[in-house]
Design a protein around this motif. Structure first.
Motif, PDB file in Angstrom:
ATOM      1  N   LEU A  39      -5.501  15.355  -5.342  1.00 49.73           N
ATOM      2  CA  LEU A  39      -5.047  15.622  -3.986  1.00 49.73           C
ATOM      3  C   LEU A  39      -4.681  17.095  -3.851  1.00 49.73           C
ATOM      4  CD1 LEU A  39      -2.615  12.596  -3.479  1.00 49.73           C
ATOM      5  CD2 LEU A  39      -4.983  12.772  -2.716  1.00 49.73           C
ATOM      6  N   PRO A  40      -4.920  17.686  -2.677  1.00 54.25           N
ATOM      7  CA  PRO A  40      -4.487  19.065  -2.450  1.00 54.25           C
ATOM      8  C   PRO A  40      -2.973  19.184  -2.584  1.00 54.25           C
ATOM      9  CG  PRO A  40      -5.976  18.327  -0.714  1.00 54.25           C
ATOM     10  CD  PRO A  40      -5.625  17.119  -1.526  1.00 54.25           C
ATOM     11  N   ALA A  41      -2.509  20.293  -3.115  1.00 53.94           N
ATOM     12  CA  ALA A  41      -1.075  20.475  -3.344  1.00 53.94           C
ATOM     13  C   ALA A  41      -0.274  20.485  -2.054  1.00 53.94           C
ATOM     14  CB  ALA A  41      -0.835  21.761  -4.123  1.00 53.94           C
ATOM     15  N   ASP A  42      -0.904  20.895  -0.937  1.00 52.05           N
ATOM     16  CA  ASP A  42      -0.173  20.996   0.325  1.00 52.05           C
ATOM     17  C   ASP A  42      -0.365  19.790   1.228  1.00 52.05           C
ATOM     18  OD1 ASP A  42      -2.834  21.482   0.810  1.00 52.05           O
ATOM     19  OD2 ASP A  42      -2.497  23.112   2.244  1.00 52.05           O
ATOM     20  N   LEU A  43      -0.930  18.704   0.706  1.00 50.44           N
ATOM     21  CA  LEU A  43      -1.163  17.505   1.517  1.00 50.44           C
ATOM     22  C   LEU A  43       0.172  16.857   1.881  1.00 50.44           C
ATOM     23  CD1 LEU A  43      -3.678  15.949   2.556  1.00 50.44           C
ATOM     24  CD2 LEU A  43      -3.327  14.359   0.663  1.00 50.44           C
ATOM     25  N   GLU A  44       0.308  16.447   3.155  1.00 52.10           N
ATOM     26  CA  GLU A  44       1.562  15.859   3.629  1.00 52.10           C
ATOM     27  C   GLU A  44       1.457  14.364   3.885  1.00 52.10           C
ATOM     28  OE1 GLU A  44       3.743  19.288   6.117  1.00 52.10           O
ATOM     29  OE2 GLU A  44       1.722  18.813   6.851  1.00 52.10           O
ATOM     30  N   ALA A  45       0.238  13.858   4.127  1.00 49.58           N
ATOM     31  CA  ALA A  45       0.046  12.420   4.342  1.00 49.58           C
ATOM     32  C   ALA A  45      -1.351  12.044   3.867  1.00 49.58           C
ATOM     33  CB  ALA A  45       0.221  12.055   5.816  1.00 49.58           C
ATOM     34  N   ILE A  46      -1.468  10.840   3.326  1.00 55.36           N
ATOM     35  CA  ILE A  46      -2.761  10.364   2.854  1.00 55.36           C
ATOM     36  C   ILE A  46      -2.932   8.918   3.245  1.00 55.36           C
ATOM     37  CG2 ILE A  46      -1.812   9.766   0.577  1.00 55.36           C
ATOM     38  CD1 ILE A  46      -4.570  10.408  -0.580  1.00 55.36           C
ATOM     39  N   GLY A  47      -4.141   8.564   3.676  1.00 53.52           N
ATOM     40  CA  GLY A  47      -4.473   7.190   4.005  1.00 53.52           C
ATOM     41  C   GLY A  47      -5.545   6.676   3.063  1.00 53.52           C
ATOM     42  N   LEU A  48      -5.583   5.364   2.872  1.00 52.33           N
ATOM     43  CA  LEU A  48      -6.566   4.750   1.986  1.00 52.33           C
ATOM     44  C   LEU A  48      -7.033   3.441   2.584  1.00 52.33           C
ATOM     45  CD1 LEU A  48      -8.089   4.693  -0.734  1.00 52.33           C
ATOM     46  CD2 LEU A  48      -6.080   3.581  -1.740  1.00 52.33           C
ATOM     47  N   LEU A  49      -8.350   3.290   2.694  1.00 51.27           N
ATOM     48  CA  LEU A  49      -8.944   2.038   3.151  1.00 51.27           C
ATOM     49  C   LEU A  49      -8.974   1.077   1.968  1.00 51.27           C
ATOM     50  CD1 LEU A  49     -10.469   0.544   5.485  1.00 51.27           C
ATOM     51  CD2 LEU A  49     -12.581   1.443   4.491  1.00 51.27           C
ATOM     52  N   CYS A  50      -8.080   0.097   1.973  1.00 53.00           N
ATOM     53  CA  CYS A  50      -7.992  -0.845   0.856  1.00 53.00           C
ATOM     54  C   CYS A  50      -7.123  -2.025   1.270  1.00 53.00           C
ATOM     55  CB  CYS A  50      -7.427  -0.165  -0.390  1.00 53.00           C
ATOM     56  SG  CYS A  50      -5.710   0.360  -0.224  1.00 53.00           S
ATOM     57  N   THR A  51      -7.024  -2.998   0.379  1.00 47.17           N
ATOM     58  CA  THR A  51      -6.217  -4.189   0.666  1.00 47.17           C
ATOM     59  C   THR A  51      -4.935  -4.234  -0.151  1.00 47.17           C
ATOM     60  OG1 THR A  51      -7.416  -5.445  -1.028  1.00 47.17           O
ATOM     61  CG2 THR A  51      -8.282  -5.522   1.232  1.00 47.17           C
ATOM     62  N   HIS A  52      -4.768  -3.285  -1.089  1.00 46.65           N
ATOM     63  CA  HIS A  52      -3.628  -3.334  -1.998  1.00 46.65           C
ATOM     64  C   HIS A  52      -3.151  -1.913  -2.272  1.00 46.65           C
ATOM     65  CE1 HIS A  52      -1.307  -4.189  -5.678  1.00 46.65           C
ATOM     66  NE2 HIS A  52      -1.244  -5.415  -5.244  1.00 46.65           N
ATOM     67  N   PRO A  53      -1.831  -1.712  -2.385  1.00 46.37           N
ATOM     68  CA  PRO A  53      -1.309  -0.347  -2.526  1.00 46.37           C
ATOM     69  C   PRO A  53      -1.336   0.219  -3.934  1.00 46.37           C
ATOM     70  CG  PRO A  53       0.498  -1.888  -2.457  1.00 46.37           C
ATOM     71  CD  PRO A  53      -0.757  -2.699  -2.244  1.00 46.37           C
ATOM     72  N   HIS A  64       3.081   2.944   3.937  1.00 49.56           N
ATOM     73  CA  HIS A  64       2.977   2.169   5.171  1.00 49.56           C
ATOM     74  C   HIS A  64       1.790   1.227   5.060  1.00 49.56           C
ATOM     75  CE1 HIS A  64       1.629   2.142   9.664  1.00 49.56           C
ATOM     76  NE2 HIS A  64       2.139   0.981   9.291  1.00 49.56           N
ATOM     77  N   HIS A  65       2.078  -0.074   5.064  1.00 49.30           N
ATOM     78  CA  HIS A  65       1.010  -1.071   5.119  1.00 49.30           C
ATOM     79  C   HIS A  65       0.631  -1.244   6.592  1.00 49.30           C
ATOM     80  CE1 HIS A  65      -0.705  -5.099   3.457  1.00 49.30           C
ATOM     81  NE2 HIS A  65      -1.485  -4.568   4.389  1.00 49.30           N
ATOM     82  N   VAL A  66      -0.546  -0.770   6.946  1.00 50.72           N
ATOM     83  CA  VAL A  66      -0.969  -0.737   8.343  1.00 50.72           C
ATOM     84  C   VAL A  66      -1.497  -2.098   8.758  1.00 50.72           C
ATOM     85  CG1 VAL A  66      -2.480   0.367  10.018  1.00 50.72           C
ATOM     86  CG2 VAL A  66      -1.571   1.701   8.089  1.00 50.72           C
ATOM     87  N   LEU A  67      -0.884  -2.669   9.791  1.00 46.70           N
ATOM     88  CA  LEU A  67      -1.290  -3.965  10.320  1.00 46.70           C
ATOM     89  C   LEU A  67      -1.558  -3.816  11.809  1.00 46.70           C
ATOM     90  CD1 LEU A  67       1.475  -6.069   8.542  1.00 46.70           C
ATOM     91  CD2 LEU A  67      -0.928  -5.968   7.892  1.00 46.70           C
ATOM     92  N   THR A  68      -2.729  -4.225  12.248  1.00 45.39           N
ATOM     93  CA  THR A  68      -3.059  -4.102  13.665  1.00 45.39           C
ATOM     94  C   THR A  68      -2.349  -5.156  14.498  1.00 45.39           C
ATOM     95  OG1 THR A  68      -5.045  -5.435  13.269  1.00 45.39           O
ATOM     96  CG2 THR A  68      -5.299  -3.049  13.214  1.00 45.39           C
ATOM     97  N   THR A  69      -2.094  -6.335  13.917  1.00 40.08           N
ATOM     98  CA  THR A  69      -1.405  -7.424  14.615  1.00 40.08           C
ATOM     99  C   THR A  69      -0.428  -8.083  13.641  1.00 40.08           C
ATOM    100  OG1 THR A  69      -2.982  -9.155  13.982  1.00 40.08           O
ATOM    101  CG2 THR A  69      -3.498  -7.863  15.964  1.00 40.08           C
ATOM    102  N   PRO A  70       0.516  -8.881  14.151  1.00 41.17           N
ATOM    103  CA  PRO A  70       1.475  -9.562  13.258  1.00 41.17           C
ATOM    104  C   PRO A  70       0.852 -10.692  12.443  1.00 41.17           C
ATOM    105  CG  PRO A  70       2.307  -9.442  15.514  1.00 41.17           C
ATOM    106  CD  PRO A  70       0.861  -9.073  15.561  1.00 41.17           C
ATOM    107  N   GLU A  71      -0.363 -11.133  12.797  1.00 36.21           N
ATOM    108  CA  GLU A  71      -0.991 -12.202  12.048  1.00 36.21           C
ATOM    109  C   GLU A  71      -1.169 -11.782  10.592  1.00 36.21           C
ATOM    110  OE1 GLU A  71      -1.990 -11.429  15.173  1.00 36.21           O
ATOM    111  OE2 GLU A  71      -1.122 -13.256  16.002  1.00 36.21           O
ATOM    112  N   ALA A  72      -0.975 -12.718   9.687  1.00 32.38           N
ATOM    113  CA  ALA A  72      -1.101 -12.484   8.243  1.00 32.38           C
ATOM    114  C   ALA A  72      -0.018 -11.541   7.723  1.00 32.38           C
ATOM    115  CB  ALA A  72      -2.489 -11.949   7.877  1.00 32.38           C
ATOM    116  N   LEU A  73       1.067 -11.361   8.487  1.00 35.44           N
ATOM    117  CA  LEU A  73       2.157 -10.492   8.058  1.00 35.44           C
ATOM    118  C   LEU A  73       2.775 -10.989   6.751  1.00 35.44           C
ATOM    119  CD1 LEU A  73       4.086  -8.121   8.638  1.00 35.44           C
ATOM    120  CD2 LEU A  73       5.446  -9.675  10.050  1.00 35.44           C
ATOM    121  N   GLY A  74       2.971 -12.300   6.649  1.00 41.28           N
ATOM    122  CA  GLY A  74       3.588 -12.851   5.450  1.00 41.28           C
ATOM    123  C   GLY A  74       2.768 -12.608   4.208  1.00 41.28           C
ATOM    124  N   THR A  75       1.479 -12.873   4.284  1.00 38.66           N
ATOM    125  CA  THR A  75       0.595 -12.657   3.136  1.00 38.66           C
ATOM    126  C   THR A  75       0.584 -11.196   2.730  1.00 38.66           C
ATOM    127  OG1 THR A  75      -0.802 -14.480   3.881  1.00 38.66           O
ATOM    128  CG2 THR A  75      -1.756 -12.946   2.289  1.00 38.66           C
TER     129      THR A  75
END
Length: 375
Positions: A39-53, A64-75
């Motif tokens: 990662l660049p040394a001056d990077l302030e935020a990074i996103g990743l397309l994935c299902t697990h952190p 931040h676990h990005v969720l478009t809707t509350p469905e499947a929030l528990g899982t």
């Protein structure tokens, strides 16, 4: 490293919207479609397309676990909590500036004058949604009454919640921009290992960073140049692309149905070499993302194309290996969830592209891509 935030999720459009929101505010942000190796040394935020952190854990930033809707929030929370070991997970879905409100854990798309109306007419109760999926977490809330009382009331309430040794979820109300700012202040002050919710999380953090003077003033944004030549590659169902293909043909695009890689490479290379814009697309619903991605890479190795358009979620995810890029950077707005971006790293670094899981409905969307401006 000055990393403030890591975000991940399965929705490419939502991640691209967050990339745009942060970049437009002056936060140096990159979005990766595969786990980053550096990662660049001056990077302030990074996103990743994935299902697990898992790939983001070494970064030691709020995730931040990005969720478009509350469905499947528990899982989603169960999996994330197992990895991060967090005991109180904030959940933020209210974004008043975007017309999404949360009152007493009820999610609304309209702001009612009185809180009691909100309770009576709530569309989705976040706590009920979560409880239907899992009983693992204790459920708490910091409702609009605490937020209206101010930061000390919020801090006191949070101390009470954190006294519970069991895993818990904390739902935040949000009915106003002032609420958003206070939530952001709390998140930035506490820096929880995990927070879940929509792009409302970034809205809150940006408000806090602005108050703390951690955002550049003014933000200098580059203006993309108009290009005459586009290379469109689509793995989306043909019927979704039909309106754009009709428009493209009237504009002199060379449109070719992908059936066999060697043939496609030959004819596409020929068309690009004489200055034509090109649309290469799957002629059936049979998956051929790997072949399309490899064809794109082979053609780009001999033909310099400044701006690409990629349609189809699986095709977008298949690009990382053949194009060998590290990440995406935001360049300019086009449509929500479909900004103009730039490849970072690899042999095609600097190439601009638009990624869309589904082709936009506008028949002339490619005209906006060509000029690099919002349609």
């Amino acid at each position: 490293m000055s990393l403030r935030l890591a975000f991940y999720g399965e929705s490419l459009a939502e991640l691209l919207e967050i990339l745009e929101r942060l970049a437009r505010a002056g936060v140096k942000t990159q979005l990766c479609l595969a786990p980053p190796t550096s990662l660049p040394a001056d990077l302030e935020a990074i996103g990743l397309l994935c299902t697990h952190p898992a790939a983001l854990l070494p970064l030691r930033a709020t995730i931040h676990h990005v969720l478009t809707t509350p469905e499947a929030l528990g899982t989603a929370l169960e999996g994330s909590a197992d990895s991060l070991g967090t005991s109180a997970i904030p959940v933020v879905f209210g974004a008043p500036e975007q017309g999404r409100y949360v009152a007493f854990r009820g999610l609304h798309t309209q702001l009612y004058p009185e809180a009691l109306w909100a309770i009576a007419r709530q569309e989705t109760d976040l706590a009920v949604t979560l409880h239907q999926e899992t009983q693992r977490f204790s459920l708490y809330d910091i409702n609009c009454l605490y937020l209206d009382a101010g930061r000390e009331a919020v801090r006191t309430r949070m101390r009470e919640i954190q006294a519970d040794p069991d895993p818990s979820v904390v739902f935040f109300d949000s009915l106003s921009v002032a609420h958003t700012a206070l939530i952001g202040e709390f998140l930035w002050e506490r820096k929880p290992p995990l927070v879940a919710g929509s792009i409302a999380v970034e809205s809150a953090l940006l408000a806090a960073w602005k108050t703390a003077r951690l955002l550049p003033e003014p933000v200098t944004l580059s203006k993309p140049e108009r290009v005459e030549q586009l290379f469109v590659v689509s793995g989306a169902p043909p019927e979704q692309l039909a309106p754009q293909l009709t428009w493209a043909r009237t504009q002199g695009f060379f449109c070719h149905t992908f059936r066999e890689a060697a043939r496609a490479q030959k004819v596409i290379t020929g068309a690009l070499s004489v200055g034509h814009s090109v649309a290469l697309y799957a002629g059936s619903s049979i998956p051929m993302e790997t072949e399309l991605a490899q064809t794109l890479s082979t053609v780009l190795s001999t033909q310099k194309v400044k701006r690409l358009v990629i349609y189809g979620e699986r095709l977008c995810q298949s690009l990382v290996a053949p194009l060998a890029f590290d990440a995406l950077e935001w360049v300019a707005p086009l449509l929500p969830g479909a900004p103009l971006c730039r490849l970072v790293g690899g042999p095609f670094a600097g190439t601009e592209l638009v990624l869309c899981a589904t082709p936009p409905e506008q028949a002339d969307f490619l005209a906006s891509v060509r000029t690099g401006t919002q349609g």
